[in-house]
Design an enzyme around this catalytic site. Structure first.
Site, PDB file in Angstrom:
ATOM      1  N   ALA A  97     -64.800  -8.996  35.314  1.00  0.00           N
ATOM      2  CA  ALA A  97     -64.321  -9.101  36.588  1.00  0.00           C
ATOM      3  C   ALA A  97     -63.043  -9.811  36.735  1.00  0.00           C
ATOM      4  O   ALA A  97     -62.284 -10.040  37.686  1.00  0.00           O
ATOM      5  CB  ALA A  97     -65.574 -10.151  37.393  1.00  0.00           C
ATOM      6  N   ASN A  98     -62.849 -10.633  35.628  1.00  0.00           N
ATOM      7  CA  ASN A  98     -61.413 -11.436  35.817  1.00  0.00           C
ATOM      8  C   ASN A  98     -60.176 -10.646  35.606  1.00  0.00           C
ATOM      9  O   ASN A  98     -59.002 -11.061  35.393  1.00  0.00           O
ATOM     10  CB  ASN A  98     -61.632 -12.577  34.768  1.00  0.00           C
ATOM     11  CG  ASN A  98     -61.442 -12.028  33.391  1.00  0.00           C
ATOM     12  OD1 ASN A  98     -61.218 -11.009  32.869  1.00  0.00           O
ATOM     13  ND2 ASN A  98     -62.148 -12.832  32.244  1.00  0.00           N
ATOM     14  N   SER A 158     -52.643 -17.332  26.565  1.00  0.00           N
ATOM     15  CA  SER A 158     -52.868 -16.675  27.739  1.00  0.00           C
ATOM     16  C   SER A 158     -52.866 -17.512  29.176  1.00  0.00           C
ATOM     17  O   SER A 158     -51.582 -17.895  29.288  1.00  0.00           O
ATOM     18  CB  SER A 158     -54.371 -15.869  27.491  1.00  0.00           C
ATOM     19  OG  SER A 158     -54.747 -15.307  28.420  1.00  0.00           O
ATOM     20  N   SER A 193     -70.529 -20.953  27.299  1.00  0.00           N
ATOM     21  CA  SER A 193     -69.234 -20.344  27.167  1.00  0.00           C
ATOM     22  C   SER A 193     -68.726 -20.119  25.885  1.00  0.00           C
ATOM     23  O   SER A 193     -69.383 -20.912  24.916  1.00  0.00           O
ATOM     24  CB  SER A 193     -68.157 -21.115  27.836  1.00  0.00           C
ATOM     25  OG  SER A 193     -66.972 -21.052  27.237  1.00  0.00           O
ATOM     26  N   GLY A 194     -68.012 -18.733  25.356  1.00  0.00           N
ATOM     27  CA  GLY A 194     -67.537 -18.992  23.954  1.00  0.00           C
ATOM     28  C   GLY A 194     -66.154 -19.386  23.873  1.00  0.00           C
ATOM     29  O   GLY A 194     -65.732 -19.464  22.784  1.00  0.00           O
ATOM     30  N   ASP A 198     -52.084  -9.479  30.002  1.00  0.00           N
ATOM     31  CA  ASP A 198     -53.321  -8.652  29.499  1.00  0.00           C
ATOM     32  C   ASP A 198     -54.359  -8.624  30.617  1.00  0.00           C
ATOM     33  O   ASP A 198     -55.350  -7.974  30.512  1.00  0.00           O
ATOM     34  CB  ASP A 198     -53.821  -8.863  28.328  1.00  0.00           C
ATOM     35  CG  ASP A 198     -54.419 -10.218  27.985  1.00  0.00           C
ATOM     36  OD1 ASP A 198     -54.652 -10.927  28.967  1.00  0.00           O
ATOM     37  OD2 ASP A 198     -54.970 -10.525  27.085  1.00  0.00           O
ATOM     38  N   ARG A 238     -75.121 -18.800  30.816  1.00  0.00           N
ATOM     39  CA  ARG A 238     -74.920 -18.529  29.293  1.00  0.00           C
ATOM     40  C   ARG A 238     -73.900 -19.714  28.861  1.00  0.00           C
ATOM     41  O   ARG A 238     -73.015 -20.266  29.434  1.00  0.00           O
ATOM     42  CB  ARG A 238     -74.386 -17.382  29.105  1.00  0.00           C
ATOM     43  CG  ARG A 238     -73.097 -17.131  30.026  1.00  0.00           C
ATOM     44  CD  ARG A 238     -72.421 -15.687  29.814  1.00  0.00           C
ATOM     45  NE  ARG A 238     -71.679 -15.511  28.460  1.00  0.00           N
ATOM     46  CZ  ARG A 238     -70.246 -16.213  28.406  1.00  0.00           C
ATOM     47  NH1 ARG A 238     -70.050 -16.626  29.626  1.00  0.00           N
ATOM     48  NH2 ARG A 238     -69.757 -15.992  27.356  1.00  0.00           N
ATOM     49  N   ASP A 261     -51.607 -12.417  34.019  1.00  0.00           N
ATOM     50  CA  ASP A 261     -51.584 -13.830  33.338  1.00  0.00           C
ATOM     51  C   ASP A 261     -50.766 -14.176  32.278  1.00  0.00           C
ATOM     52  O   ASP A 261     -49.714 -13.424  32.490  1.00  0.00           O
ATOM     53  CB  ASP A 261     -53.180 -13.938  33.017  1.00  0.00           C
ATOM     54  CG  ASP A 261     -53.388 -13.230  31.423  1.00  0.00           C
ATOM     55  OD1 ASP A 261     -52.388 -12.191  31.377  1.00  0.00           O
ATOM     56  OD2 ASP A 261     -54.049 -13.608  30.707  1.00  0.00           O
TER      57      ASP A 261
END
Ligand code: GN1
Ligand code: MG
Length: 538
Positions: free
Chosen positions: A372-373, A67, A495-496, A281, A493, A277
């Site tokens: 939001a991205n 990506s 990050s994943g 996507d 939080r 990107d």
């Protein structure tokens, strides 16, 4: 007894030996790392995709891409039968298989087969696709080897975007109901609907059918050229960033994170620039105003534009369908306020990661979901789709429009180009310039920061990641800090996708948002085991 998967181990040892003992996890975006570390992972994902195809008795997709990551990286994700992300139980299988030694592969496959009670007599079919990275072709061969060694068939879609593979898989598995299961079928369905929606003229009011397209030097630049063959004079698209270094100083992630005009695109005032990107996507719009000021319109702006338009079509058509919008905690507070108060559309908040948003959007008849991205789409329930098509056939003009809008949308996953055509459709229908769109509401100034800690799993959250549960006391500290800022909001939080903790803050001015972010980042550092130097500035 010799395992029927004995050959899988032999090929692994001879051609795709495991090259690391590090534990690797199938994350939000599948497996991602430096391209040279991925051969053995790709091969194993080929094996797993074939098993998943047996399990579901349907074709499975494998997309090779990293990506928006730099060109040296690559990655792989599996696509389930109806275009969904891989089911969570199979993420666990993926992790197990990738962490097994070469010799343990047959046993791991037997175990997965047993647990999932798979019919191994089914002959599996796997679609593969890849982005433009130089490493992608070789990695694709590794996937194909994996599929074939367990008796699977492969359809190689070549260099394509992530959303195209999701679309093709869905159409293949539903017998062509959603559309013709090919790349060409995809262009035709979307473009035909788009062209029809502006058949009365491509310009309208303040809307001019002209965009600058930032292809991030990736597959999105190749695919838009294919779209253009089907768009006729309906939209003039100037393509930039189609042959440089992938994602370098351009593309949707750069524009969103840096809040800057992409390099390689002429800096012309009041022109809409569309950035996608590296696997197309995600999409972000931006423009330079007459005072030479830069403006960025992100996933929140796109979601509110689309939801507002669908709401209007629904109202005018008389169709009683429940429309809702799904966002994450990263959605700008001003967008949530606008959509709930001004438009009266219900908003739900999901955890970060499109699979969570997608899942939550299913509760509505029509669910608009966007991060939001810039990653998102609209999904329609079967009943909603039938009701719209039915009313359209009865010459309900607004239902007819909605029915065509439905065909511009790629419901199977977030799709930068389909989303762009949807935005263009709404702007055209409203007679809006990008400036008219932007002024619907003003974003609250915000800031994101990253904090490195020894173990990010010490941070746990609840309420769609907006409230921090552990370490105890951290949420209280955040509450105290937020109180001091008008319109302040902040959350943290883990990050994943990266080994860091993310901090988000918004407030009524940029200085205050920055200040709040730094303070909260400091609290994370102090209370959650920060390493390196304490964050004191941006
Ligand atoms: C704040 C942010 O943009 N987070 C991104 C990022 O997830 P993290 O879990 O925040 O690392 O990558 C995800 C996968 O691409 C994407 O879905 C998500 O929106
Ligand atoms: Mg992407």
């Amino acid at each position: 007894m010799m395992s029927r998967f004995a050959d899988a181990a032999k090929v692994a040892t001879s051609k795709y030996p495991k090259t690391t003992n590090k534990t690797i996890k199938y994350g939000t975006a599948g497996f991602r790392s430096k391209a040279e570390e991925l051969d053995f992972i790709m091969y194993r994902m080929g094996l797993l995709a074939a098993l998943r195809a047996c399990d579901t008795k349907a074709a499975i997709g494998v997309m090779i891409t990293a990506s928006h990551n730099p060109v040296q990286d690559n990655g792989v994700k599996l696509v389930d039968p109806m275009g969904e992300m891989l089911a969570p139980a199979w993420e666990v299988h993926a992790t197990t298989l990738v962490n097994a030694s070469d010799d343990e592969i047959p046993r791991a496959l037997e175990k997965i087969g047993g647990e999932a009670r798979i019919d191994l007599n089914h002959s599996p079919l796997v679609f593969v696709g890849r982005d433009t990275r130089p490493s992608s072709s070789q990695l694709c061969d590794a996937v194909i080897s994996g599929v074939r060694v367990v008796g699977g068939d492969v359809k190689d879609l070549g260099v394509i975007t992530t959303p195209i593979i999701h679309y093709v898989i869905t159409c293949h598995n539903d017998g062509g109901t959603y559309g013709v299961p090919s790349e060409e079928g995809y262009y035709q369905k979307i473009c035909e609907a788009f062209v029809k929606l502006r058949s009365s003229g491509a310009s309208n009011g303040n809307y001019e059918p002209i965009v600058y397209y930032d292809g991030a030097n990736g597959v999105g630049a190749l695919m838009i050229a294919n779209f253009l063959k089907h768009l006729g004079n309906s939209l003039s698209v100037s393509i930039y960033n189609d042959d440089g270094v992938l994602n370098h100083l351009c593309g949707a992630d750069y524009v969103k994170v840096q809040q800057k005009w992409p390099e390689g695109v002429p800096r012309i005032q009041n022109v809409r620039c569309v950035s996608v990107d590296g696997d197309a996507d995600r999409v972000i719009y931006s423009y330079i105003d007459s005072n030479d000021k830069y403006h960025m319109l992100d996933g929140d702006k796109i979601a509110t534009l689309i939801a507002g338009y669908i709401q209007e079509l629904l109202k005018n058509s008389g169709l009683k369908l429940k429309l809702g919008l799904v966002q994450t905690a990263y959605a700008n507070g001003a967008s949530t306020e606008y959509i709930t108060r001004k438009l009266g559309v219900p908003v739900a908040c999901a955890m970060t990661g499109v699979k969570h948003l997608h899942h939550m959007a299913l509760q509505f008849d029509i669910g608009v979901y966007f991060e939001a991205n810039g990653h998102g789409t609209v999904i329609f329930s079967k009943e909603a789709r039938a009701a719209i098509r039915d009313a359209a056939q009865r010459n309900n003009e607004n239902a007819n429009k909605l029915s065509q809008v439905l065909d511009v949308i790629n419901e199977t996953v977030g799709d930068a180009i389909s989303d762009m055509l949807l935005v263009e459709t709404v702007l055209h229908a409203r007679g809006w310039s990008i400036f008219d769109w932007d002024k619907a509401y003003a974003d609250l100034p915000n800031r994101q920061m990253k904090v490195t800690v020894a173990d990010r799993t010490v941070i746990t959250t609840t309420d769609a990641e907006r409230v921090c549960v552990t370490p105890e006391g951290l949420q209280n500290s955040i509450n105290e800090m937020v109180k001091a800022y008008p319109q302040g909001r902040s959350f943290v939080r883990p990050s994943g996708t990266e080994d860091i903790v993310r901090v988000y803050a918004e407030a009524s001015s940029q200085e205050q948002a920055d200040e709040l972010a730094i303070k909260v980042a400091g609290a994370v550092y102090d209370q959650a085991g920060g390493v390196g130097s304490k964050p004191q500035s941006l």
